[in-house]
Enzyme design. Structure first.
Site, PDB file in Angstrom:
ATOM      1  N   ARG A   1      -1.643  -5.838  -8.531  1.00 25.71           N
ATOM      2  CA  ARG A   1      -0.532  -6.646  -8.329  1.00 25.71           C
ATOM      3  C   ARG A   1      -0.555  -7.658  -9.477  1.00 25.71           C
ATOM      4  O   ARG A   1      -0.531  -7.186 -10.355  1.00 25.71           O
ATOM      5  CB  ARG A   1      -0.603  -7.408  -6.840  1.00 25.71           C
ATOM      6  CG  ARG A   1      -0.450  -6.665  -5.810  1.00 25.71           C
ATOM      7  CD  ARG A   1      -1.129  -7.148  -4.536  1.00 25.71           C
ATOM      8  NE  ARG A   1      -2.465  -6.978  -4.826  1.00 25.71           N
ATOM      9  CZ  ARG A   1      -3.437  -6.884  -3.642  1.00 25.71           C
ATOM     10  NH1 ARG A   1      -2.885  -7.469  -2.481  1.00 25.71           N
ATOM     11  NH2 ARG A   1      -4.809  -6.773  -3.571  1.00 25.71           N
TER      12      ARG A   1
ATOM     13  N   LYS B   1     -18.030  -6.603   7.074  1.00 27.24           N
ATOM     14  CA  LYS B   1     -17.015  -7.407   6.816  1.00 27.24           C
ATOM     15  C   LYS B   1     -15.908  -7.354   8.172  1.00 27.24           C
ATOM     16  O   LYS B   1     -15.841  -6.410   8.790  1.00 27.24           O
ATOM     17  CB  LYS B   1     -15.930  -6.534   5.948  1.00 27.24           C
ATOM     18  CG  LYS B   1     -14.876  -7.327   5.110  1.00 27.24           C
ATOM     19  CD  LYS B   1     -14.353  -6.841   4.152  1.00 27.24           C
ATOM     20  CE  LYS B   1     -12.876  -7.439   3.469  1.00 27.24           C
ATOM     21  NZ  LYS B   1     -12.273  -6.694   2.460  1.00 27.24           N
TER      22      LYS B   1
ATOM     23  N   SER C   1      -2.614  -7.927   2.616  1.00 28.29           N
ATOM     24  CA  SER C   1      -2.882  -7.842   4.086  1.00 28.29           C
ATOM     25  C   SER C   1      -3.111  -9.217   4.635  1.00 28.29           C
ATOM     26  O   SER C   1      -2.787  -9.624   5.868  1.00 28.29           O
ATOM     27  CB  SER C   1      -4.041  -6.785   4.309  1.00 28.29           C
ATOM     28  OG  SER C   1      -3.581  -5.486   3.820  1.00 28.29           O
TER      29      SER C   1
ATOM     30  N   HIS D   1       0.756  -1.335   0.074  1.00 30.81           N
ATOM     31  CA  HIS D   1      -0.067   0.037   0.014  1.00 30.81           C
ATOM     32  C   HIS D   1       1.089   1.159   0.149  1.00 30.81           C
ATOM     33  O   HIS D   1       0.514   2.353  -0.544  1.00 30.81           O
ATOM     34  CB  HIS D   1      -0.741   0.006   1.284  1.00 30.81           C
ATOM     35  CG  HIS D   1      -2.002  -1.149   1.561  1.00 30.81           C
ATOM     36  ND1 HIS D   1      -1.796  -2.001   2.437  1.00 30.81           N
ATOM     37  CD2 HIS D   1      -2.739  -1.371   0.717  1.00 30.81           C
ATOM     38  CE1 HIS D   1      -2.855  -2.796   2.152  1.00 30.81           C
ATOM     39  NE2 HIS D   1      -3.414  -2.521   1.389  1.00 30.81           N
TER      40      HIS D   1
END
Ligand code: ADP
Length: 161
Positions: A91, A42, A129, A18
């Protein structure tokens, strides 16, 4: 044209991936709002204040970066902030389909919406993450993936000494 942009995400927790994207954006745009998604449905490891606090600490030297949070639809937040451009990190190819779908859905709901995708350094291509959380949970060393303040917070969460 110089622009102010939004970089949304869960940042649960912030990683060097990030930070790489934010640094690139801070060189390209005049102002970046890093917007932490507060989604009550979430399950996150860190609550919204913890995630914002970590971001504030690790990004304190980037003067054109602001940390904020929002609930609900990204396009509603984008409209409130009177912004047009949303930054996302890309990515491996695996991100592409999801991001493509999300960007097109957002544009259908709000025609003024545009995404700009930035690629991180190849060092961070496979960093996420969730991977960091899994390594930390199992007692592994995450120093290569997150700043030391985040590493400490992860240890506290998983009660590792
Ligand atoms: P998600 O939206 O899946 O919860 P995150 O909140 O972790 O994802 O990430 C927000 C944004 O940062 C997304 O655009 C994601 O692709 C990007 N990102 C996450 N990790 C990296 C990384 N290692 N390199 C580049 N971009 C990344």
């Amino acid at each position: 044209m110089c622009k102010s942009v939004i970089y949304p995400g869960s940042f649960d927790p912030v990683t060097y991936g990030h930070i790489d994207i934010i640094k690139r954006a801070s060189r390209l745009f005049t102002h970046i709002i890093v917007a932490v998604v507060a989604n009550p449905n979430k399950k996150t490891l860190f609550d919204i204040d913890e995630r914002k606090e970590m971001l504030k600490t690790v990004l304190k030297d980037l003067k054109n970066v602001e940390i904020d949070s929002f609930e609900g639809l990204l396009i509603d937040y984008v409209k409130i902030k009177k912004k047009q451009i949303v930054i996302r990190g890309l990515r491996a190819v695996s991100d592409f389909e999801y991001e493509f779908q999300l960007a097109l859905a957002n544009r259908k709901m709000y025609t003024g919406f545009d995404n700009i995708f930035l690629m991180p350094s190849e060092k961070y291509i496979f960093l996420s993450s969730s991977m960091v959380k899994e390594i930390a949970r199992l007692g592994g060393d995450v120093s290569q993936f997150v700043p030391s303040i985040v590493k400490i917070k992860l240890k506290e969460k998983f009660r590792i000494t």
